[in-house]
Design a protein around this motif. Structure first.
Motif, PDB file in Angstrom:
ATOM      1  N   SER A 181       0.853  -1.189   0.000  1.00 44.60           N
ATOM      2  CA  SER A 181       0.000   0.000   0.000  1.00 44.60           C
ATOM      3  C   SER A 181       0.884   1.233   0.000  1.00 44.60           C
ATOM      4  CB  SER A 181      -0.944  -0.004   1.201  1.00 44.60           C
ATOM      5  OG  SER A 181      -0.215   0.018   2.425  1.00 44.60           O
ATOM      6  N   ARG A 182       0.286   2.388  -0.234  1.00 41.61           N
ATOM      7  CA  ARG A 182       1.071   3.615  -0.245  1.00 41.61           C
ATOM      8  C   ARG A 182       0.239   4.780   0.273  1.00 41.61           C
ATOM      9  NH1 ARG A 182       3.168   4.553  -6.042  1.00 41.61           N
ATOM     10  NH2 ARG A 182       3.934   6.508  -5.143  1.00 41.61           N
ATOM     11  N   ASP A 183       0.949   5.784   0.750  1.00 42.08           N
ATOM     12  CA  ASP A 183       0.338   7.025   1.216  1.00 42.08           C
ATOM     13  C   ASP A 183       1.082   8.164   0.523  1.00 42.08           C
ATOM     14  OD1 ASP A 183      -0.387   9.336   2.593  1.00 42.08           O
ATOM     15  OD2 ASP A 183      -0.566   8.313   4.506  1.00 42.08           O
ATOM     16  N   ASN A 184       0.463   8.744  -0.485  1.00 44.85           N
ATOM     17  CA  ASN A 184       1.134   9.786  -1.271  1.00 44.85           C
ATOM     18  C   ASN A 184       1.186  11.126  -0.559  1.00 44.85           C
ATOM     19  OD1 ASN A 184       1.756   8.039  -3.323  1.00 44.85           O
ATOM     20  ND2 ASN A 184       0.063   8.649  -4.644  1.00 44.85           N
ATOM     21  N   VAL A 185       0.463  11.260   0.520  1.00 41.79           N
ATOM     22  CA  VAL A 185       0.565  12.479   1.325  1.00 41.79           C
ATOM     23  C   VAL A 185       1.789  12.393   2.229  1.00 41.79           C
ATOM     24  CG1 VAL A 185      -0.528  13.876   3.102  1.00 41.79           C
ATOM     25  CG2 VAL A 185      -1.909  12.904   1.241  1.00 41.79           C
TER      26      VAL A 185
END
Length: 119
Positions: free
Chosen positions: A71-75
């Motif tokens: 998963s990723r969190d671009n913020v």
């Protein structure tokens, strides 16, 4: 330019879980596909999982499918690898990588984090 730093590795018993994290610097992070790779002692580096720039598409190696989740969190400029039902054969150094484009390939790499699964 992107710099990647992995964390979260350690020693865990078979059947246990770990969550790896990769912190990325650089404003271009949100436009890059991200991936996790691993290298076990005496073996070549192998692909584990990848995620598209938006997070809408993921792909896994057969050996981890159903057990690992990327998963990723671009913020926060982070990518994660949740590893469940760990097996001794998952023991390896895990690397985070960034891919600016399919043509450029996996251009940026972290230093790796050790995961050891005891049986």
């Amino acid at each position: 330019q992107v710099q990647l730093v992995e964390s979260g590795g350690g020693l865990v018993q078979a059947g246990g879980s770990l969550r790896l994290s990769c912190a990325a610097s650089g404003r271009a992070f949100s436009s890059y596909a991200m991936g996790w790779f691993r290298q076990a002692p005496g073996k070549e580096r192998e692909f584990v999982a990848r995620i598209s720039w938006s997070g809408s598409s993921t792909y896994y190696a057969d050996s981890v499918k159903g057990r690992f989740t990327i998963s990723r969190d671009n913020v926060m400029n982070r990518v994660y690898l949740q590893m469940n039902s760990l097996k001794s054969e998952d023991t390896a150094v895990y690397y985070c990588a960034a891919r600016p484009s399919t043509i450029e390939g996996w251009t940026y790499w972290g230093q790796g984090t050790q995961v050891t699964v005891s049986s």
